[in-house]
Design a protein around this motif. Structure first.
Motif, PDB file in Angstrom:
ATOM      1  N   ARG A   1     -46.035   8.877  18.956  1.00 27.81           N
ATOM      2  CA  ARG A   1     -47.398   8.356  18.930  1.00 27.81           C
ATOM      3  C   ARG A   1     -47.964   8.443  20.347  1.00 27.81           C
ATOM      4  NH1 ARG A   1     -50.177   3.924  16.401  1.00 27.81           N
ATOM      5  NH2 ARG A   1     -52.057   3.514  17.633  1.00 27.81           N
ATOM      6  N   ILE A   2     -49.141   9.035  20.476  1.00 30.02           N
ATOM      7  CA  ILE A   2     -49.833   9.102  21.758  1.00 30.02           C
ATOM      8  C   ILE A   2     -51.218   8.500  21.586  1.00 30.02           C
ATOM      9  CG2 ILE A   2     -50.813  10.587  23.551  1.00 30.02           C
ATOM     10  CD1 ILE A   2     -48.622  12.574  23.070  1.00 30.02           C
ATOM     11  N   ASP A   3     -51.524   7.479  22.395  1.00 29.88           N
ATOM     12  CA  ASP A   3     -52.865   6.903  22.444  1.00 29.88           C
ATOM     13  C   ASP A   3     -53.504   7.274  23.779  1.00 29.88           C
ATOM     14  OD1 ASP A   3     -53.337   5.052  20.039  1.00 29.88           O
ATOM     15  OD2 ASP A   3     -51.334   4.454  20.688  1.00 29.88           O
ATOM     16  N   VAL A   4     -54.755   7.689  23.734  1.00 35.38           N
ATOM     17  CA  VAL A   4     -55.498   8.047  24.935  1.00 35.38           C
ATOM     18  C   VAL A   4     -56.751   7.186  24.998  1.00 35.38           C
ATOM     19  CG1 VAL A   4     -56.693   9.870  26.190  1.00 35.38           C
ATOM     20  CG2 VAL A   4     -54.671  10.432  24.829  1.00 35.38           C
TER      21      VAL A   4
ATOM     22  N   LEU B   1     -51.638  11.542  17.360  1.00 35.78           N
ATOM     23  CA  LEU B   1     -52.472  11.473  18.555  1.00 35.78           C
ATOM     24  C   LEU B   1     -53.777  10.762  18.219  1.00 35.78           C
ATOM     25  CD1 LEU B   1     -53.165  12.295  21.499  1.00 35.78           C
ATOM     26  CD2 LEU B   1     -54.046  14.441  20.563  1.00 35.78           C
TER      27      LEU B   1
ATOM     28  N   HIS C   1     -43.582   6.195  22.148  1.00 37.36           N
ATOM     29  CA  HIS C   1     -44.998   5.851  22.220  1.00 37.36           C
ATOM     30  C   HIS C   1     -45.485   5.996  23.659  1.00 37.36           C
ATOM     31  CE1 HIS C   1     -48.359   2.616  21.495  1.00 37.36           C
ATOM     32  NE2 HIS C   1     -48.843   3.843  21.518  1.00 37.36           N
ATOM     33  N   LEU C   2     -46.493   6.839  23.851  1.00 35.92           N
ATOM     34  CA  LEU C   2     -47.136   7.021  25.147  1.00 35.92           C
ATOM     35  C   LEU C   2     -48.576   6.533  25.048  1.00 35.92           C
ATOM     36  CD1 LEU C   2     -46.009  10.649  26.139  1.00 35.92           C
ATOM     37  CD2 LEU C   2     -44.902   8.487  26.730  1.00 35.92           C
TER      38      LEU C   2
ATOM     39  N   PHE D   1     -52.019   6.801  27.438  1.00 30.45           N
ATOM     40  CA  PHE D   1     -52.649   7.374  28.628  1.00 30.45           C
ATOM     41  C   PHE D   1     -53.968   6.650  28.899  1.00 30.45           C
ATOM     42  CE2 PHE D   1     -50.043  11.051  27.375  1.00 30.45           C
ATOM     43  CZ  PHE D   1     -49.504  11.415  28.597  1.00 30.45           C
TER      44      PHE D   1
ATOM     45  N   THR E   1     -50.389  16.025  28.090  1.00 34.91           N
ATOM     46  CA  THR E   1     -50.168  15.925  26.644  1.00 34.91           C
ATOM     47  C   THR E   1     -49.680  17.248  26.077  1.00 34.91           C
ATOM     48  OG1 THR E   1     -51.855  14.205  26.435  1.00 34.91           O
ATOM     49  CG2 THR E   1     -51.263  15.400  24.442  1.00 34.91           C
TER      50      THR E   1
ATOM     51  N   GLY F   1     -46.142  17.455  24.561  1.00 37.39           N
ATOM     52  CA  GLY F   1     -46.175  17.650  23.113  1.00 37.39           C
ATOM     53  C   GLY F   1     -45.420  18.875  22.649  1.00 37.39           C
TER      54      GLY F   1
END
Length: 239
Positions: A2-5, A32, A116-117, A119, A162, A166
């Motif tokens: 999971r990546i939240d920006v 994402l 989980h990242l 940014f 990313t 990724g």
């Protein structure tokens, strides 16, 4: 993964829906999500910045919207399993910064193992320093720089990181062997690549590549890596 920006320009990241990362999102390998920092403001102007204490040029991003954004993104379950079990790993929270550690392929490999990242994209003269201190209570905080230069904001850096991270997630790149032979994976630059035709505008493909001798080709490619690194990035050979 999971990546939240978080950014004040969420449309900046539309390009991440293309190519391999876009397919990874379609197949569920990568989750994402891009968020507008202004969604966590409460005035009619959706203000995210103010003048700096102590004076100086420019504006500084306010801590209040960042605090609410981090609270929201670190409290919600990452996936269905976490929601069902009530458990979640602490996220890694990354802020692009020219004052941070330099991003390398080794950094990308390390971060590709995270669950989980998050940014956070700064703008103006940066983010109120207290945001980093508060974020450290919610997860692992990393300030990371793409290099010794300054950008207008963190979006370009987050796009680059990313994509670099990724593509290392298992299943994103179709042929995993292609990841092993790339520049910087073993500390050297990658050798040059050639395809058909064997002669193009009087320029020939190196004969060794047409020989069918795989041992000799491997040795030649290794020497090409060393020569290219000596010529273009001698700093990589130090030590």
């Amino acid at each position: 993964m999971r990546i939240d920006v978080v950014s004040i320009f969420p449309s900046y990241f539309d390009g991440l829906t293309l190519s391999l990362l876009g397919k990874a999102q379609e197949t569920g390998i990568l989750d994402l999500r891009v968020h507008d920092l202004r969604d966590w403001t409460h005035d009619r102007h959706r203000t995210v910045d103010d003048t700096p204490y102590g004076g100086g040029a420019g504006m500084v991003m306010k801590p209040e919207p960042w605090g609410e954004a981090l609270d929201a993104l670190t409290s919600a379950p990452v996936d269905e399993r976490a929601q069902r079990d009530g458990t979640r790993a602490k996220p890694t929270i990354i802020f692009p910064s020219p004052a941070g550690e330099v991003f390398t392929q080794a950094t990308a490999r390390e971060l590709a193992t995270r669950e989980h990242l998050i940014f956070g994209c700064g703008r103006y003269e940066g983010i109120d320093e207290r945001v980093f201190e508060y974020a450290a209570e919610l997860g692992e905080v990393r300030l990371i720089s793409l290099g010794d230069y300054v950008l207008n904001g963190g979006e370009v850096a987050v796009m680059a990181m990313t994509e670099a991270i990724g593509r290392l997630i298992p299943g994103v790149v179709g042929n995993p062997e292609s990841l092993v032979e790339e520049s910087h994976e073993d500390g050297l630059l990658e050798y040059g690549s050639y395809t058909k035709p064997s002669v193009w505008r009087d320029l020939e493909v190196p004969p060794i590549l047409l020989s069918g001798n795989h041992g000799a080709i491997a040795a030649w490619r290794r020497e090409q890596q060393l020569e290219r690194t000596r010529a273009r990035r001698p700093d990589l050979l130090e030590g």
